[in-house]
Design a protein around this motif. Structure first.
Motif, PDB file in Angstrom:
ATOM      1  N   VAL A  71       3.026   9.592   6.530  1.00  0.00           N
ATOM      2  CA  VAL A  71       2.116   8.642   7.194  1.00  0.00           C
ATOM      3  C   VAL A  71       0.813   8.589   6.396  1.00  0.00           C
ATOM      4  O   VAL A  71       0.210   9.631   6.113  1.00  0.00           O
ATOM      5  CB  VAL A  71       1.806   9.076   8.654  1.00  0.00           C
ATOM      6  CG1 VAL A  71       0.937   8.028   9.345  1.00  0.00           C
ATOM      7  CG2 VAL A  71       3.106   9.308   9.432  1.00  0.00           C
ATOM      8  N   TYR A  72       0.397   7.392   6.019  1.00  0.00           N
ATOM      9  CA  TYR A  72      -0.798   7.231   5.180  1.00  0.00           C
ATOM     10  C   TYR A  72      -1.692   6.137   5.747  1.00  0.00           C
ATOM     11  O   TYR A  72      -1.210   5.205   6.384  1.00  0.00           O
ATOM     12  CB  TYR A  72      -0.405   6.840   3.737  1.00  0.00           C
ATOM     13  CG  TYR A  72       0.592   7.785   3.129  1.00  0.00           C
ATOM     14  CD1 TYR A  72       0.192   8.959   2.507  1.00  0.00           C
ATOM     15  CD2 TYR A  72       1.963   7.510   3.213  1.00  0.00           C
ATOM     16  CE1 TYR A  72       1.120   9.844   1.962  1.00  0.00           C
ATOM     17  CE2 TYR A  72       2.898   8.386   2.682  1.00  0.00           C
ATOM     18  CZ  TYR A  72       2.474   9.557   2.064  1.00  0.00           C
ATOM     19  OH  TYR A  72       3.396  10.427   1.540  1.00  0.00           O
ATOM     20  N   SER A  73      -2.981   6.256   5.478  1.00  0.00           N
ATOM     21  CA  SER A  73      -3.865   5.133   5.821  1.00  0.00           C
ATOM     22  C   SER A  73      -3.769   4.109   4.686  1.00  0.00           C
ATOM     23  O   SER A  73      -3.540   4.474   3.522  1.00  0.00           O
ATOM     24  CB  SER A  73      -5.309   5.616   5.960  1.00  0.00           C
ATOM     25  OG  SER A  73      -5.855   5.903   4.684  1.00  0.00           O
ATOM     26  N   GLY A 113      -6.186   2.949  -2.433  1.00  0.00           N
ATOM     27  CA  GLY A 113      -6.968   3.765  -3.374  1.00  0.00           C
ATOM     28  C   GLY A 113      -6.082   4.443  -4.399  1.00  0.00           C
ATOM     29  O   GLY A 113      -6.434   4.555  -5.576  1.00  0.00           O
ATOM     30  N   TRP A 114      -4.890   4.860  -3.958  1.00  0.00           N
ATOM     31  CA  TRP A 114      -3.937   5.525  -4.858  1.00  0.00           C
ATOM     32  C   TRP A 114      -3.472   4.575  -5.963  1.00  0.00           C
ATOM     33  O   TRP A 114      -3.577   4.889  -7.144  1.00  0.00           O
ATOM     34  CB  TRP A 114      -2.753   6.043  -4.034  1.00  0.00           C
ATOM     35  CG  TRP A 114      -1.575   6.495  -4.838  1.00  0.00           C
ATOM     36  CD1 TRP A 114      -1.502   7.591  -5.650  1.00  0.00           C
ATOM     37  CD2 TRP A 114      -0.289   5.851  -4.921  1.00  0.00           C
ATOM     38  NE1 TRP A 114      -0.253   7.668  -6.233  1.00  0.00           N
ATOM     39  CE2 TRP A 114       0.505   6.617  -5.803  1.00  0.00           C
ATOM     40  CE3 TRP A 114       0.256   4.705  -4.338  1.00  0.00           C
ATOM     41  CZ2 TRP A 114       1.822   6.277  -6.108  1.00  0.00           C
ATOM     42  CZ3 TRP A 114       1.564   4.367  -4.644  1.00  0.00           C
ATOM     43  CH2 TRP A 114       2.335   5.147  -5.513  1.00  0.00           C
ATOM     44  N   TYR A 115      -2.983   3.391  -5.606  1.00  0.00           N
ATOM     45  CA  TYR A 115      -2.477   2.514  -6.676  1.00  0.00           C
ATOM     46  C   TYR A 115      -3.588   1.829  -7.456  1.00  0.00           C
ATOM     47  O   TYR A 115      -3.363   1.311  -8.547  1.00  0.00           O
ATOM     48  CB  TYR A 115      -1.391   1.541  -6.187  1.00  0.00           C
ATOM     49  CG  TYR A 115      -1.756   0.476  -5.171  1.00  0.00           C
ATOM     50  CD1 TYR A 115      -2.646  -0.549  -5.476  1.00  0.00           C
ATOM     51  CD2 TYR A 115      -1.135   0.449  -3.910  1.00  0.00           C
ATOM     52  CE1 TYR A 115      -2.934  -1.546  -4.554  1.00  0.00           C
ATOM     53  CE2 TYR A 115      -1.425  -0.550  -2.982  1.00  0.00           C
ATOM     54  CZ  TYR A 115      -2.320  -1.540  -3.312  1.00  0.00           C
ATOM     55  OH  TYR A 115      -2.605  -2.540  -2.408  1.00  0.00           O
ATOM     56  N   ASN A 116      -4.825   1.848  -6.905  1.00  0.00           N
ATOM     57  CA  ASN A 116      -5.954   1.225  -7.616  1.00  0.00           C
ATOM     58  C   ASN A 116      -6.845   2.221  -8.365  1.00  0.00           C
ATOM     59  O   ASN A 116      -7.874   1.835  -8.911  1.00  0.00           O
ATOM     60  CB  ASN A 116      -6.821   0.444  -6.621  1.00  0.00           C
ATOM     61  CG  ASN A 116      -6.388  -1.001  -6.485  1.00  0.00           C
ATOM     62  OD1 ASN A 116      -5.760  -1.546  -7.384  1.00  0.00           O
ATOM     63  ND2 ASN A 116      -6.715  -1.622  -5.377  1.00  0.00           N
ATOM     64  N   GLY A 117      -6.472   3.503  -8.343  1.00  0.00           N
ATOM     65  CA  GLY A 117      -7.196   4.466  -9.171  1.00  0.00           C
ATOM     66  C   GLY A 117      -8.480   5.023  -8.587  1.00  0.00           C
ATOM     67  O   GLY A 117      -9.363   5.466  -9.330  1.00  0.00           O
ATOM     68  N   LEU A 177      -2.462  11.499  -4.059  1.00  0.00           N
ATOM     69  CA  LEU A 177      -1.812  11.155  -2.786  1.00  0.00           C
ATOM     70  C   LEU A 177      -0.304  11.400  -2.834  1.00  0.00           C
ATOM     71  O   LEU A 177       0.273  11.929  -1.914  1.00  0.00           O
ATOM     72  CB  LEU A 177      -2.093   9.685  -2.424  1.00  0.00           C
ATOM     73  CG  LEU A 177      -1.705   9.273  -1.008  1.00  0.00           C
ATOM     74  CD1 LEU A 177      -2.658   9.867   0.016  1.00  0.00           C
ATOM     75  CD2 LEU A 177      -1.669   7.753  -0.857  1.00  0.00           C
ATOM     76  N   ASP A 178       0.324  10.984  -3.941  1.00  0.00           N
ATOM     77  CA  ASP A 178       1.747  11.218  -4.171  1.00  0.00           C
ATOM     78  C   ASP A 178       2.617  10.816  -2.976  1.00  0.00           C
ATOM     79  O   ASP A 178       3.341  11.633  -2.413  1.00  0.00           O
ATOM     80  CB  ASP A 178       1.954  12.710  -4.512  1.00  0.00           C
ATOM     81  CG  ASP A 178       3.359  12.977  -5.055  1.00  0.00           C
ATOM     82  OD1 ASP A 178       3.974  12.009  -5.557  1.00  0.00           O
ATOM     83  OD2 ASP A 178       3.837  14.121  -4.942  1.00  0.00           O
ATOM     84  N   SER A 230       0.890   5.549 -10.306  1.00  0.00           N
ATOM     85  CA  SER A 230       1.522   4.831  -9.196  1.00  0.00           C
ATOM     86  C   SER A 230       2.658   3.934  -9.706  1.00  0.00           C
ATOM     87  O   SER A 230       3.662   3.746  -9.020  1.00  0.00           O
ATOM     88  CB  SER A 230       0.494   4.023  -8.393  1.00  0.00           C
ATOM     89  OG  SER A 230      -0.263   3.189  -9.211  1.00  0.00           O
ATOM     90  N   LEU A 231       2.507   3.409 -10.912  1.00  0.00           N
ATOM     91  CA  LEU A 231       3.582   2.597 -11.500  1.00  0.00           C
ATOM     92  C   LEU A 231       4.839   3.449 -11.686  1.00  0.00           C
ATOM     93  O   LEU A 231       5.955   3.015 -11.365  1.00  0.00           O
ATOM     94  CB  LEU A 231       3.131   2.008 -12.842  1.00  0.00           C
ATOM     95  CG  LEU A 231       4.024   0.930 -13.452  1.00  0.00           C
ATOM     96  CD1 LEU A 231       4.133  -0.284 -12.540  1.00  0.00           C
ATOM     97  CD2 LEU A 231       3.491   0.491 -14.808  1.00  0.00           C
ATOM     98  N   ALA A 232       4.655   4.678 -12.159  1.00  0.00           N
ATOM     99  CA  ALA A 232       5.787   5.596 -12.345  1.00  0.00           C
ATOM    100  C   ALA A 232       6.454   5.902 -11.004  1.00  0.00           C
ATOM    101  O   ALA A 232       7.681   5.935 -10.896  1.00  0.00           O
ATOM    102  CB  ALA A 232       5.308   6.885 -13.008  1.00  0.00           C
TER     103      ALA A 232
END
Length: 465
Positions: free
Chosen positions: A130-132, A138-142, A149-150, A190-192
């Protein structure tokens, strides 16, 4: 210098108000821009807690929306102005207090945005999986704080709670073909992770109905046209709505008509490997755990009926329940501002600084703009107008002698020694331009516009801090 020259110098020194802006996102930059444009002598210093500027333009706007990030060019021009300075890597409220800033500047504008998210307040929301939305974006945007976050993308079904543009952004990123994302500034990590993702179905769930969705037609159309992903909208959800929107405002009418058209369209025969859909009138009651009690396996929802109509309609539980299986839950129910400093009034109920046209209540010389002023809603243009409004209040107060500019203030000169004594090294705009150049160079090698650096220490190493 003769007496006349000295008097002229005194006058020009007094006519140079020093203004401090806290936060370098759209609210901060638009406030600074308006002040510099409409006051020929104002000096504006922008403070930012991260080494890098631009706030949610860098960390919130979706990677596949590069055109929205073009405002960065305007902000860069502002930052390069001779009367504007940028000081990154300075956390106001920790490294320096608002009281200290108020002593060093004629006016202080708080434009630090919303650095938290609203919570669901239901059992199971802290389970793994469960994530906000704020953390996920924020994770995929750096965003450095979310780099680890993983998220676990090993499930087939994801559930996004919320019907706003951020919810659609996340759905689109989860279902986009990799070749589209590879050309964006999405982070390498995040791409990986997305390359190994098993997610092939995304449900976007809202408490109210189709007439209350908060997303806009551009984002919906983009989602409908996403290659390799099929929209699943139930015609039953839209019964009678064509009549209901006849008198609605044009944007709402067009948006509803597009949903109805999509719901009624016969699916194209080619099988899409992925799908997404909108679910209405469901209110999350509990995130259900797996047998070991650690991970999310689904969400129990209360079915609702609507009382009232339009934007003011309220979702009332009917007493019926439904369970939806999913291994990934993203809560996209809004961002939330936090208080910055005990010296600044804060309305915890509304999550804003109490103000009138940007003037902080009961604290002359203190102002606010953007989300911390009006709440976390609207797009960049909304924030622009809101920030111009606050800047106008500052200009009026300078003109009407509400702000005493007869005594000069030291501005950053006073802050520099305070920060040095506390072991804080600010990052200048030309330092940022070195980080920017490094990101662009790395991106070029990978065929991307940039490769964002997500490690704060690495950013500071690049500029020799």
């Amino acid at each position: 210098m003769g007496p006349g020259g000295f008097r002229r110098w005194l006058r020009s020194a007094a006519a140079a108000p020093r203004v401090c802006v806290v936060g370098s996102g759209p609210a901060g930059f638009y406030t600074a821009q308006h002040l510099l444009k409409h006051h020929g002598g104002a000096q504006v210093d922008i403070y930012e807690k991260l080494p890098v500027p631009f706030g949610l333009v860098r960390f919130g706007v979706a990677p596949d929306h590069p055109e929205v990030k073009n405002v960065i060019n305007t902000f860069t021009q502002t930052a390069r102005s001779g009367r504007c300075a940028y000081y990154g890597n300075v956390t106001v409220g920790r490294d320096v207090t608002v009281a200290e800033l108020r002593q060093a500047y004629h006016a202080v504008v708080l434009s630090y945005g919303a650095e938290d998210n609203r919570v669901l307040g239901i059992p199971g929301e802290n389970l793994s999986g469960v994530y906000s939305a704020r953390a996920f974006v924020g994770w995929y945007n750096g965003l450095p704080e979310n780099r680890d976050l993983d998220p676990d993308l090993s499930c087939e079904t994801a559930l996004i709670l919320g019907h706003g543009n951020v919810a659609l952004d996340i759905a689109r990123i989860l279902l986009s073909p990799l070749q589209l994302l590879r050309k964006t500034d999405i982070t390498d990590g995040s791409l990986a992770a997305l390359a190994c993702s098993k997610v092939k179905r995304v449900w976007l769930v809202g408490r109210r109905g189709p007439l209350q969705v908060a997303f806009t037609i551009k984002e919906l159309r983009e989602m409908i046209n996403l290659p390799g992903a099929r929209p699943v909208l139930s015609p039953a959800d839209f019964t009678g709505l064509e009549d209901a929107v006849k008198d609605a405002l044009r944007p709402r009418k067009r948006l509803t008509e597009l949903m109805i058209k999509t719901a009624l369209e016969k699916p194209v025969q080619t099988a899409s490997p992925r799908e997404w859909g909108l679910k209405f009138q469901r209110s999350p009651q509990e995130v259900l755990p797996t047998a070991d009690g650690r991970r999310a396996r689904g969400v129990r929802m209360a079915l609702t009926r609507l009382e009232g109509s339009g934007d003011s309609a309220k979702a009332i539980p009917t007493g019926d329940m439904e369970e939806l299986e999913c291994g990934l839950v993203v809560s996209s129910i809004g961002y939330r501002s936090l208080p910055l400093d005990p010296a600044v009034p804060f309305d915890t109920q509304r999550g804003i600084i109490p103000n009138s046209s940007g003037r902080v209540e009961g604290v002359p010389g203190l102002y606010c703009s953007g989300w911390v002023k009006r709440g976390p809603t609207g797009v960049i243009i909304t924030t622009m107008n809101d920030s111009f409004d606050t800047a106008q209040s500052v200009l009026e107060d300078l003109q009407g002698s509400v702000l005493d500019v007869s005594t000069s203030r030291e501005g950053f000169g006073a802050m520099e020694s305070i920060l040095r004594s506390r072991g804080v090294r600010p990052v200048s705009f030309s330092d940022w331009e070195k980080i920017d150049a490094a990101e662009v160079a790395r991106g070029k090698a990978a065929g991307k516009p940039r490769e964002k650096i997500v490690d704060l220490q690495e950013m500071l190493r690049i500029i020799g801090h």
